[in-house]
Design an enzyme around this catalytic site. Structure first.
Site, PDB file in Angstrom:
ATOM      1  N   SER A 148       8.974 -11.785 -25.185  1.00  0.00           N
ATOM      2  CA  SER A 148       7.623 -11.311 -24.868  1.00  0.00           C
ATOM      3  C   SER A 148       6.621 -12.307 -25.421  1.00  0.00           C
ATOM      4  O   SER A 148       6.888 -12.979 -26.422  1.00  0.00           O
ATOM      5  CB  SER A 148       7.395  -9.944 -25.518  1.00  0.00           C
ATOM      6  N   TYR A 161       8.185  -4.529 -33.165  1.00  0.00           N
ATOM      7  CA  TYR A 161       8.561  -5.127 -31.872  1.00  0.00           C
ATOM      8  C   TYR A 161       8.482  -6.651 -31.948  1.00  0.00           C
ATOM      9  O   TYR A 161       9.392  -7.356 -31.504  1.00  0.00           O
ATOM     10  CB  TYR A 161       7.628  -4.574 -30.798  1.00  0.00           C
TER      11      TYR A 161
HETATM   12  N1  LIG Z   1       7.045  -4.211 -19.423  1.00  0.00           N
HETATM   13  C1  LIG Z   1       6.411  -5.103 -20.155  1.00  0.00           C
HETATM   14  O1  LIG Z   1       5.159  -5.142 -20.183  1.00  0.00           O
HETATM   15  C2  LIG Z   1       7.191  -6.121 -20.953  1.00  0.00           C
HETATM   16  C3  LIG Z   1       6.498  -7.243 -21.443  1.00  0.00           C
HETATM   17  C4  LIG Z   1       7.181  -8.206 -22.174  1.00  0.00           C
HETATM   18  C5  LIG Z   1       8.538  -8.043 -22.411  1.00  0.00           C
HETATM   19  N2  LIG Z   1       9.205  -6.945 -21.942  1.00  0.00           N
HETATM   20  C6  LIG Z   1      10.634  -6.833 -22.242  1.00  0.00           C
HETATM   21  O2  LIG Z   1      11.334  -6.785 -21.015  1.00  0.00           O
HETATM   22  C7  LIG Z   1      12.548  -6.043 -21.179  1.00  0.00           C
HETATM   23  C8  LIG Z   1      12.629  -4.969 -20.099  1.00  0.00           C
HETATM   24  O3  LIG Z   1      11.488  -4.136 -20.219  1.00  0.00           O
HETATM   25  P1  LIG Z   1      11.036  -3.125 -19.054  1.00  0.00           P
HETATM   26  O4  LIG Z   1       9.565  -3.123 -19.053  1.00  0.00           O
HETATM   27  O5  LIG Z   1      11.789  -3.405 -17.815  1.00  0.00           O
HETATM   28  O6  LIG Z   1      11.528  -1.726 -19.705  1.00  0.00           O
HETATM   29  P2  LIG Z   1      11.889  -0.320 -18.994  1.00  0.00           P
HETATM   30  O7  LIG Z   1      11.215  -0.203 -17.690  1.00  0.00           O
HETATM   31  O8  LIG Z   1      11.626   0.691 -20.043  1.00  0.00           O
HETATM   32  O9  LIG Z   1      13.474  -0.450 -18.761  1.00  0.00           O
HETATM   33  C9  LIG Z   1      14.289  -0.622 -19.887  1.00  0.00           C
HETATM   34  C10 LIG Z   1      15.723  -0.866 -19.459  1.00  0.00           C
HETATM   35  O10 LIG Z   1      16.487  -1.189 -20.635  1.00  0.00           O
HETATM   36  C11 LIG Z   1      17.529  -0.219 -20.773  1.00  0.00           C
HETATM   37  N3  LIG Z   1      17.783  -0.038 -22.192  1.00  0.00           N
HETATM   38  C12 LIG Z   1      16.932   0.342 -23.168  1.00  0.00           C
HETATM   39  N4  LIG Z   1      17.553   0.330 -24.355  1.00  0.00           N
HETATM   40  C13 LIG Z   1      18.824  -0.059 -24.114  1.00  0.00           C
HETATM   41  C14 LIG Z   1      19.960  -0.278 -24.919  1.00  0.00           C
HETATM   42  N5  LIG Z   1      19.953  -0.077 -26.245  1.00  0.00           N
HETATM   43  N6  LIG Z   1      21.120  -0.686 -24.329  1.00  0.00           N
HETATM   44  C15 LIG Z   1      21.177  -0.870 -23.002  1.00  0.00           C
HETATM   45  N7  LIG Z   1      20.135  -0.709 -22.186  1.00  0.00           N
HETATM   46  C16 LIG Z   1      18.980  -0.293 -22.742  1.00  0.00           C
HETATM   47  C17 LIG Z   1      17.084   1.003 -20.027  1.00  0.00           C
HETATM   48  O11 LIG Z   1      18.201   1.790 -19.667  1.00  0.00           O
HETATM   49  P3  LIG Z   1      18.120   3.430 -19.736  1.00  0.00           P
HETATM   50  O12 LIG Z   1      17.063   3.844 -18.760  1.00  0.00           O
HETATM   51  O13 LIG Z   1      19.492   3.877 -19.354  1.00  0.00           O
HETATM   52  O14 LIG Z   1      17.743   3.749 -21.164  1.00  0.00           O
HETATM   53  C18 LIG Z   1      16.389   0.343 -18.831  1.00  0.00           C
HETATM   54  O15 LIG Z   1      17.350  -0.121 -17.910  1.00  0.00           O
HETATM   55  C19 LIG Z   1      12.510  -5.491 -22.610  1.00  0.00           C
HETATM   56  O16 LIG Z   1      13.282  -6.308 -23.453  1.00  0.00           O
HETATM   57  C20 LIG Z   1      11.046  -5.581 -22.988  1.00  0.00           C
HETATM   58  O17 LIG Z   1      10.875  -5.694 -24.378  1.00  0.00           O
HETATM   59  C21 LIG Z   1       8.560  -5.977 -21.214  1.00  0.00           C
END
Ligand SMILES: NC(=O)c1ccc[n+]([C@@H]2O[C@H](COP(=O)([O-])OP(=O)(O)OC[C@H]3O[C@@H](n4cnc5c(N)ncnc54)[C@H](OP(=O)(O)O)[C@@H]3O)[C@@H](O)[C@H]2O)c1
Length: 263
Positions: A148, A161
Site C-alpha cells: 500500500s 497496518y
Molecule cells: N482497497 C484498498 O483501498 C487497498 C489499498 C491499498 C492496499 N490494499 C491491499 O490490497 C489487498 C486486497 O485488499 P482488498 O481491498 O481487495 O480487500 P477486500 O475487498 O476486503 O478483500 C480481501 C480478500 O482477502 C481475503 N482475506 C482476508 N484475510 C485473509 C487471510 N488471513 N487469509 C486468506 N485470505 C484472506 C478475503 O477473503 P474472505 O472474504 O474469505 O475473508 C478477500 O478475498 C490487501 O492486502 C490490502 O491491504 C487495499
C-alpha cells in the site's frame, strides 16, 4: 475469454485473498492471460466459488482453496493440495489482507499489531518458504506482493497496518536479493485507495462519504479499480518484466486526490 496464446500460458498462479476485491480481479486477469489459477480465501466460500465460476465460464482454469494466511497448518495443507491438484506454483500473488482498527498508537494494544503482522507479513513469508522449492525449480517464477502507499507517508491512526505493510515490503525486498540467483523475481505493487469492500469501509470510516462520491475528486476522474492493480500484476508476471526484481510500483495515479483522504 482466456487466451490459448496468452502471455501466461503454461504458468500456475496462487492468488491469496483471490475471492473478492483486488485479488479477484488479479485471479480473473491472470486466468484470462492463460495461467491456471489457485484462488485462496479465508472464509467467504460463495465469493470464492463465484470467482472460480467466472474464470471457468470465460474458458480458464481455476480452483478455490480455503486457508487463512497467518495460520501455519492451514497454509501447509493448502500448499500440499495446490501442488497435487493444480501443480507446482510459479507465480505467487500475495494479496490477502485486512484493515486495522485505525486507532492511535496511544490506544492500540500489542494484539492488534500482531494480528496485522501475521496476515500481511509473517503469513506471506511462511507461504513463500513453503513454495520456494517450486519457485526455484521453475524456468520463470515470480512473487508479487500487494502492499500500500501507506508506507510512503505513515499517517496518524495507521500504525498497525502501516507497520505490517512495511514489514511485508522489507521481507519482499530481502527475498528479491536472496532469490535472484535462483531466478525468482520479487516485486511490490503499492495501490492507493481502490474501490473494494475494504476501500469502501475505509472511506466510510475516515472521510464520512461514500467511495463513489470520491470519483470526481480523484485523478483521472475515478478512484482506482481492482482491474488497475490487476493489470500491473499481470505486467510484472509477463515476459516484458523479466528483468525486474526488487521493484515497487505504486498504483496511485501520481499522488493523492484533491481531498484529505490519502490512502
Ligand atoms: N482497497 C484498498 O483501498 C487497498 C489499498 C491499498 C492496499 N490494499 C491491499 O490490497 C489487498 C486486497 O485488499 P482488498 O481491498 O481487495 O480487500 P477486500 O475487498 O476486503 O478483500 C480481501 C480478500 O482477502 C481475503 N482475506 C482476508 N484475510 C485473509 C487471510 N488471513 N487469509 C486468506 N485470505 C484472506 C478475503 O477473503 P474472505 O472474504 O474469505 O475473508 C478477500 O478475498 C490487501 O492486502 C490490502 O491491504 C487495499
Amino acid at each position: 475469454m482466456s487466451d490459448t496464446s496468452g502471455p501466461l500460458v503454461g504458468r500456475t498462479a496462487l492468488v491469496t485473498g483471490g475471492s473478492r476485491g483486488i485479488g479477484r480481479a488479479v485471479a480473473l486477469r491472470l486466468a484470462a492471460d492463460g495461467a491456471v489459477v489457485a484462488v485462496n480465501y479465508r472464509r467467504d466460500d460463495d465469493a470464492a466459488v463465484e470467482t472460480v465460476n467466472r474464470i471457468t465460464a470465460a474458458g480458464g482454469t481455476a480452483r478455490a482453496y480455503r486457508a487463512a494466511i497467518g495460520d501455519p497448518d492451514a497454509v501447509t495443507a493448502m500448499v500440499t493440495a495446490v501442488r497435487a491438484e493444480v501443480g507446482p506454483v510459479d507465480l505467487l500473488v500475495s494479496n490477502a489482507g485486512t484493515a486495522s482498527r485505525g486507532t492511535a498508537i496511544a490506544d492500540t494494544d500489542e494484539s492488534e499489531y500482531l494480528r496485522l503482522l501475521r496476515v500481511h507479513a509473517l503469513g506471506p513469508l511462511a507461504l513463500v518458504r513453503e513454495l520456494l522449492p517450486d519457485l526455484r525449480a521453475a524456468q520463470r517464477s515470480d512473487v508479487v506482493v500487494v502492499s500500500s502507499v501507506i508506507t510512503d507517508d505513515m499517517p496518524a491512526g495507521g500504525a498497525a497496518y502501516a507497520m505490517a505493510k512495511a514489514a511485508l515490503e522489507a521481507g519482499a525486498r530481502t527475498l528479491a536479493a536472496e532469490e535472484r540467483d535462483h531466478g525468482v523475481r520479487v516485486n511490490i505493487v503499492a495501490p492507493g485507495l481502490v474501490a473494494t469492500e475494504m476501500g469502501s469501509r475505509l472511506v466510510a470510516a475516515t472521510a464520512g462519504t461514500t467511495i463513489e462520491d470520491l470519483d470526481e475528486v480523484y485523478p483521472f476522474g475515478r478512484v482506482a479499480r481492482p482491474e488497475d492493480v490487476a493489470g500491473v500484476v499481470a505486467f510484472l508476471a509477463s515476459a516484458d518484466a523479466g528483468y525486474l526484481t526488487g521493484e515497487r510500483i505504486r498504483v496511485h495515479a501520481g499522488g493523492p486526490a484533491r481531498t484529505l483522504h490519502r490512502r
